[in-house]
Motif scaffolding. Structure first.
Motif, PDB file in Angstrom:
ATOM      1  N   GLN A   1       0.842  -1.176   0.000  1.00 39.64           N
ATOM      2  CA  GLN A   1       0.000   0.000   0.000  1.00 39.64           C
ATOM      3  C   GLN A   1       0.890   1.242   0.000  1.00 39.64           C
ATOM      4  O   GLN A   1       1.792   1.362   0.827  1.00 39.64           O
ATOM      5  N   VAL A   2       0.612   2.156  -0.910  1.00 43.23           N
ATOM      6  CA  VAL A   2       1.383   3.381  -1.011  1.00 43.23           C
ATOM      7  C   VAL A   2       0.928   4.358   0.060  1.00 43.23           C
ATOM      8  O   VAL A   2      -0.274   4.573   0.261  1.00 43.23           O
ATOM      9  N   ARG A   3       1.896   4.956   0.717  1.00 51.46           N
ATOM     10  CA  ARG A   3       1.585   5.937   1.739  1.00 51.46           C
ATOM     11  C   ARG A   3       2.664   6.999   1.759  1.00 51.46           C
ATOM     12  O   ARG A   3       3.853   6.688   1.685  1.00 51.46           O
ATOM     13  N   LEU A   4       2.232   8.246   1.849  1.00 52.47           N
ATOM     14  CA  LEU A   4       3.121   9.381   2.023  1.00 52.47           C
ATOM     15  C   LEU A   4       2.758  10.064   3.328  1.00 52.47           C
ATOM     16  O   LEU A   4       1.588  10.370   3.564  1.00 52.47           O
ATOM     17  N   VAL A   5       3.741  10.313   4.155  1.00 51.14           N
ATOM     18  CA  VAL A   5       3.502  10.907   5.462  1.00 51.14           C
ATOM     19  C   VAL A   5       4.389  12.123   5.621  1.00 51.14           C
ATOM     20  O   VAL A   5       5.622  12.010   5.635  1.00 51.14           O
ATOM     21  N   GLU A   6       3.759  13.285   5.760  1.00 49.27           N
ATOM     22  CA  GLU A   6       4.483  14.535   5.964  1.00 49.27           C
ATOM     23  C   GLU A   6       4.693  14.785   7.455  1.00 49.27           C
ATOM     24  O   GLU A   6       3.894  14.357   8.289  1.00 49.27           O
ATOM     25  N   SER A   7       5.734  15.519   7.754  1.00 51.21           N
ATOM     26  CA  SER A   7       5.982  15.955   9.114  1.00 51.21           C
ATOM     27  C   SER A   7       6.822  17.223   9.077  1.00 51.21           C
ATOM     28  O   SER A   7       7.391  17.571   8.051  1.00 51.21           O
ATOM     29  N   GLY A   8       6.899  17.894  10.198  1.00 52.79           N
ATOM     30  CA  GLY A   8       7.739  19.065  10.330  1.00 52.79           C
ATOM     31  C   GLY A   8       7.002  20.381  10.396  1.00 52.79           C
ATOM     32  O   GLY A   8       7.623  21.418  10.660  1.00 52.79           O
ATOM     33  N   GLY A   9       5.702  20.375  10.155  1.00 54.94           N
ATOM     34  CA  GLY A   9       4.956  21.611  10.242  1.00 54.94           C
ATOM     35  C   GLY A   9       4.938  22.151  11.661  1.00 54.94           C
ATOM     36  O   GLY A   9       4.941  21.395  12.631  1.00 54.94           O
ATOM     37  N   ASP A  10       4.896  23.475  11.772  1.00 51.74           N
ATOM     38  CA  ASP A  10       4.979  24.098  13.080  1.00 51.74           C
ATOM     39  C   ASP A  10       4.538  25.545  12.985  1.00 51.74           C
ATOM     40  O   ASP A  10       4.235  26.051  11.897  1.00 51.74           O
ATOM     41  N   LEU A  11       4.494  26.193  14.126  1.00 50.28           N
ATOM     42  CA  LEU A  11       4.275  27.632  14.204  1.00 50.28           C
ATOM     43  C   LEU A  11       5.633  28.315  14.259  1.00 50.28           C
ATOM     44  O   LEU A  11       6.450  28.010  15.141  1.00 50.28           O
ATOM     45  N   VAL A  12       5.877  29.228  13.329  1.00 52.18           N
ATOM     46  CA  VAL A  12       7.150  29.939  13.276  1.00 52.18           C
ATOM     47  C   VAL A  12       6.888  31.423  13.084  1.00 52.18           C
ATOM     48  O   VAL A  12       5.847  31.830  12.561  1.00 52.18           O
ATOM     49  N   GLN A  13       7.846  32.236  13.487  1.00 53.05           N
ATOM     50  CA  GLN A  13       7.749  33.671  13.313  1.00 53.05           C
ATOM     51  C   GLN A  13       8.138  34.070  11.898  1.00 53.05           C
ATOM     52  O   GLN A  13       8.898  33.367  11.227  1.00 53.05           O
ATOM     53  N   PRO A  14       7.621  35.196  11.428  1.00 51.82           N
ATOM     54  CA  PRO A  14       8.063  35.684  10.121  1.00 51.82           C
ATOM     55  C   PRO A  14       9.578  35.805  10.058  1.00 51.82           C
ATOM     56  O   PRO A  14      10.221  36.259  11.010  1.00 51.82           O
ATOM     57  N   GLY A  15      10.132  35.401   8.938  1.00 54.84           N
ATOM     58  CA  GLY A  15      11.564  35.377   8.774  1.00 54.84           C
ATOM     59  C   GLY A  15      12.219  34.089   9.207  1.00 54.84           C
ATOM     60  O   GLY A  15      13.414  33.891   8.942  1.00 54.84           O
ATOM     61  N   GLY A  16      11.470  33.223   9.842  1.00 57.58           N
ATOM     62  CA  GLY A  16      12.005  31.972  10.318  1.00 57.58           C
ATOM     63  C   GLY A  16      12.097  30.926   9.232  1.00 57.58           C
ATOM     64  O   GLY A  16      11.747  31.154   8.069  1.00 57.58           O
ATOM     65  N   SER A  17      12.565  29.760   9.629  1.00 59.62           N
ATOM     66  CA  SER A  17      12.768  28.647   8.711  1.00 59.62           C
ATOM     67  C   SER A  17      12.122  27.387   9.255  1.00 59.62           C
ATOM     68  O   SER A  17      11.922  27.232  10.464  1.00 59.62           O
ATOM     69  N   LEU A  18      11.834  26.493   8.344  1.00 60.86           N
ATOM     70  CA  LEU A  18      11.221  25.229   8.702  1.00 60.86           C
ATOM     71  C   LEU A  18      11.603  24.200   7.651  1.00 60.86           C
ATOM     72  O   LEU A  18      11.746  24.543   6.465  1.00 60.86           O
ATOM     73  N   ARG A  19      11.766  22.976   8.077  1.00 62.80           N
ATOM     74  CA  ARG A  19      12.070  21.888   7.155  1.00 62.80           C
ATOM     75  C   ARG A  19      10.996  20.819   7.266  1.00 62.80           C
ATOM     76  O   ARG A  19      10.789  20.261   8.346  1.00 62.80           O
ATOM     77  N   LEU A  20      10.339  20.554   6.160  1.00 60.86           N
ATOM     78  CA  LEU A  20       9.323  19.526   6.096  1.00 60.86           C
ATOM     79  C   LEU A  20       9.912  18.250   5.517  1.00 60.86           C
ATOM     80  O   LEU A  20      10.798  18.291   4.665  1.00 60.86           O
ATOM     81  N   SER A  21       9.385  17.127   5.975  1.00 62.86           N
ATOM     82  CA  SER A  21       9.812  15.831   5.480  1.00 62.86           C
ATOM     83  C   SER A  21       8.608  15.053   4.983  1.00 62.86           C
ATOM     84  O   SER A  21       7.495  15.207   5.502  1.00 62.86           O
TER      85      SER A  21
END
Length: 119
Positions: free
Chosen positions: A1-21
């Motif tokens: 069974q094919v499955r894609l699972v995202e993670s890494g979302g968050d609350l960040v301030q403007p100008g900040g960075s985030l990495r999603l997987s």
């Protein structure tokens, strides 16, 4: 069974960075294009980045070009979206998607991860 699972979302301030997987199972990324989409309330779904299965060809939406970077690690069956210089306009649910190389539509989708950019 094919499955894609995202993670890494968050609350960040403007100008900040985030990495999603996005971890894929049931498929081998060698044979798929991988893309990241986002959708904010009241707006249409928007493709923000795509990484072809060549492992070298990338494309970005104009709204994120120069700020976001898509990457993939086929050995780990994982795609990443590095997001820098975030603004409130980047607030959305972010999805990863996969399509078999040569297809025009994305057949497989994750369930999304929330990114909120606010002070």
């Amino acid at each position: 069974q094919v499955r894609l699972v995202e993670s890494g979302g968050d609350l960040v301030q403007p100008g900040g960075s985030l990495r999603l997987s996005c971890v894929a199972s049931g498929l081998t990324l060698d044979y798929f294009d991988i893309a990241w989409f986002r959708q904010a309330p009241g707006k249409e779904r928007e493709e923000v980045a795509c990484f072809s299965n060549s492992g070298r060809d990338t494309s970005y939406g104009n709204s994120v070009k120069g700020r976001f970077t898509i990457a993939r690690d086929n050995d780990k069956n994982t795609s990443y979206l590095q997001m820098n210089s975030l603004t409130p306009e980047d607030t959305a649910v972010y999805y990863c998607a996969a399509r078999h190389y040569g297809d025009t539509t994305y057949q497989f989708w994750g369930q999304g991860t929330q990114v909120t950019v606010a002070s």
